[in-house]
Write an enzyme that holds these catalytic residues in place. Structure first.
Site, PDB file in Angstrom:
ATOM      1  N   ASN A   1       9.875  12.461  -9.947  1.00 20.49           N
ATOM      2  CA  ASN A   1       8.516  13.023  -9.944  1.00 20.49           C
ATOM      3  C   ASN A   1       7.623  12.112 -10.753  1.00 20.49           C
ATOM      4  OD1 ASN A   1       9.264  15.238  -8.533  1.00 20.49           O
ATOM      5  ND2 ASN A   1       8.975  16.689 -10.194  1.00 20.49           N
TER       6      ASN A   1
ATOM      7  N   PRO B   1      19.270  22.670 -10.243  1.00 16.80           N
ATOM      8  CA  PRO B   1      19.076  23.943 -10.961  1.00 16.80           C
ATOM      9  C   PRO B   1      17.649  24.038 -11.466  1.00 16.80           C
ATOM     10  CG  PRO B   1      20.280  22.358 -12.310  1.00 16.80           C
ATOM     11  CD  PRO B   1      20.144  21.739 -10.942  1.00 16.80           C
TER      12      PRO B   1
ATOM     13  N   ILE C   1      15.642  24.899 -14.419  1.00 17.81           N
ATOM     14  CA  ILE C   1      15.948  25.084 -15.845  1.00 17.81           C
ATOM     15  C   ILE C   1      15.126  26.240 -16.426  1.00 17.81           C
ATOM     16  CG2 ILE C   1      16.032  23.916 -18.084  1.00 17.81           C
ATOM     17  CD1 ILE C   1      16.049  21.250 -16.389  1.00 17.81           C
TER      18      ILE C   1
ATOM     19  N   PHE D   1       5.240  25.318 -17.121  1.00 18.89           N
ATOM     20  CA  PHE D   1       4.044  24.642 -16.629  1.00 18.89           C
ATOM     21  C   PHE D   1       3.988  24.777 -15.116  1.00 18.89           C
ATOM     22  CE2 PHE D   1       1.663  22.152 -19.764  1.00 18.89           C
ATOM     23  CZ  PHE D   1       2.353  22.556 -20.893  1.00 18.89           C
TER      24      PHE D   1
ATOM     25  N   LYS E   1       9.903  33.210 -11.850  1.00 21.17           N
ATOM     26  CA  LYS E   1      10.845  32.568 -12.780  1.00 21.17           C
ATOM     27  C   LYS E   1      11.139  33.432 -14.000  1.00 21.17           C
ATOM     28  CE  LYS E   1       9.738  27.919 -11.277  1.00 21.17           C
ATOM     29  NZ  LYS E   1      10.101  26.530 -11.515  1.00 21.17           N
TER      30      LYS E   1
HETATM   31  O1  C5P Z   1       8.533  25.087  -9.573  1.00 27.92           O
HETATM   32  P1  C5P Z   1       7.795  24.060 -10.340  1.00 27.92           P
HETATM   33  O2  C5P Z   1       8.522  22.751 -10.430  1.00 27.92           O
HETATM   34  O3  C5P Z   1       6.360  23.864  -9.992  1.00 27.92           O
HETATM   35  O4  C5P Z   1       7.766  24.730 -11.783  1.00 27.92           O
HETATM   36  C1  C5P Z   1       7.232  24.114 -12.852  1.00 27.92           C
HETATM   37  C2  C5P Z   1       7.860  24.660 -14.113  1.00 27.92           C
HETATM   38  O5  C5P Z   1       9.260  24.889 -13.948  1.00 27.92           O
HETATM   39  C3  C5P Z   1       7.749  23.650 -15.209  1.00 27.92           C
HETATM   40  O6  C5P Z   1       7.674  24.346 -16.430  1.00 27.92           O
HETATM   41  C4  C5P Z   1       9.054  22.880 -15.072  1.00 27.92           C
HETATM   42  O7  C5P Z   1       9.407  22.246 -16.281  1.00 27.92           O
HETATM   43  C5  C5P Z   1      10.031  23.964 -14.701  1.00 27.92           C
HETATM   44  N1  C5P Z   1      11.120  23.509 -13.844  1.00 27.92           N
HETATM   45  C6  C5P Z   1      12.406  23.460 -14.351  1.00 27.92           C
HETATM   46  N2  C5P Z   1      13.453  23.079 -13.546  1.00 27.92           N
HETATM   47  C7  C5P Z   1      13.238  22.751 -12.262  1.00 27.92           C
HETATM   48  C8  C5P Z   1      11.938  22.781 -11.734  1.00 27.92           C
HETATM   49  C9  C5P Z   1      10.909  23.159 -12.568  1.00 27.92           C
HETATM   50  O8  C5P Z   1      12.588  23.747 -15.537  1.00 27.92           O
HETATM   51  N3  C5P Z   1      14.258  22.383 -11.500  1.00 27.92           N
END
Ligand code: C5P
Length: 398
Positions: free
Chosen positions: A208, A304, A306, A324, A342
């Protein structure tokens, strides 16, 4: 012990200004970095060149220095530190502070700041004992200004009494007390930051876009308020935060493992831009072009989540979890839905469409989404967003 802490040192115009040069050293010896600001009168006593050479930083002197405004406005400068020290704080500076005047760079910074301020008064004993100075002192204390000294002793003017500026080591120790006893003292906070890299083969990866600068700013702001921060970062280009435990990872799965090792914590901020997918079968040999020109097909597996995993933990769930949501469309609707899906406590939502210049830039324009609704923050620097978020978290964790 003050590693990574930033002090803005306002040097007032008094004979004790020479001791402020030693104060720069005393603060540095304790690990802090010092950015000096000098009043016009201060430069009659010590030269800006000395302050700059000792601190290793540019000395700020004039409110109307347009180059500075372009680089860093006075509001930003006033908030870029974890503590502002005014030394020597002359009778004149104390009076201006008590009245809330903003007549030069030093007083404007003091009026604009929202970081703690400590003064080290220094003046003739009669000036110190004057009813006006004592009244101003009272006002400043009531306003939450910390006061160090003055000491009793012989003065440059030949008199004896209270009014000597405290010794640089005592001022630096008092500064350390303030800095190490912030509202997040004793709290452990996990911050994830940066992108993750998911290998395709030994030489290629998917990732990303993320510089990690917002995550670094958040870790710095939390540790400035006294938190112990575990900073778990993917391969980011931003500087690493100072005074934090830094754990470097590459993939989403490594990031989740590192978070689980770092738990338990009081709060977690998941600012990393985690890749949603990884290769189903990453190969350990480089994928070669073949003569027939076949294009490789990449099969993905889901990584996963997180934030969701930690938010939904039955045991050891941190009290406050902040996620975020970087979106390009329907930012608030998507972010609100994300908070519920979430099950984190707060979401910091921002629009990262290319035209906003936010991705990789120094500013951010965010909305904080909590169970009580939406709070829109005006566009501000990523550092200011971090400081505002850290303060809000400190209030929540009280
Ligand atoms: O679903 P999205 O990626 O937009 O979600 C963003 C939030 O979820 C952020 O806080 C990001 O750090 C967290 N996230 C995560 N693990 C992932 C995808 C997103 O912790 N695999």
């Amino acid at each position: 012990m003050l590693n990574g802490r930033r002090v803005l040192l306002i040097i007032g115009g008094g004979i004790a200004a020479y001791k402020s040069l030693e104060l720069i050293r005393a603060l540095q010896k304790r690990g802090a970095s010092v950015v000096p600001v000098m009043t016009r009168a201060a430069s009659e006593f010590v030269t800006p060149l000395s302050a700059s050479a000792l601190s290793g930083h540019k000395v700020y002197q004039d409110l109307f220095d347009l180059t500075d405004e372009a680089e860093m406005g006075h509001i930003e400068l006033s908030r870029s530190a974890d503590l502002i020290i005014v030394a020597p704080a002359t009778g004149d500076l104390m009076a201006k502070m008590a009245l809330g005047m903003a007549s030069d760079l030093a007083t404007t910074l003091l009026l604009a700041t929202d970081t703690p301020v400590m003064i080290a008064p220094a003046m003739n004993v009669r000036m110190w004992e004057h009813a006006a100075t004592q009244r101003n002192l009272e006002t400043l204390r009531r306003d939450g200004i910390y006061v160090c000294g003055p000491d009793e002793g012989d003065m440059a003017c030949g008199e004896f009494g209270f009014g000597r500026m405290s010794e640089p080591d005592s001022i630096a120790d008092a500064a350390a007390d303030i800095l190490l006893n912030g509202p997040l003292k004793g709290k452990h906070i996990i911050v994830t930051s940066g992108p993750t890299h998911e290998p395709i083969d030994p030489v290629r990866y998917i990732a990303n876009r993320s510089s990690g600068s917002q995550g670094t700013a958040i870790a710095n702001a939390l540790s400035a308020l006294g938190a112990r921060v575990s900073f778990i970062t993917g391969p980011a280009s931003a500087e690493m935060p100072e005074g934090c435990d830094i754990i470097r990872v590459e993939t989403a799965r490594e990031m989740l493992d590192a978070v689980q090792v770092a738990l338990p914590c009081d709060a977690a901020v998941f600012a990393a831009a985690v890749a949603d997918w990884r290769m189903k079968d990453a190969t350990d040999r480089k994928i070669k072009k073949n003569a027939a020109g076949d294009i490789p097909v990449l099969n993905f597996a889901e990584n996963p989540d997180i934030l969701a995993t930690v938010s939904q933990m039955k045991k050891n769930r941190p009290r406050l979890i902040v996620g975020f949501a970087a979106e390009t469309d329907d930012v608030l609707e998507n972010a609100t839905a994300k908070r519920e899906r979430k099950q984190c406590d707060w979401i910091v939502a921002n629009d990262v469409s290319p035209e906003t210049g936010i991705m990789g830039g120094t500013e951010n324009d965010v909305t904080l989404i909590t169970e009580n609704g939406l709070i829109d923050w005006p566009r501000m620097s990523k550092n200011a967003v971090a400081q505002k978020l850290a303060k809000q978290m400190a209030d929540e964790l009280k």
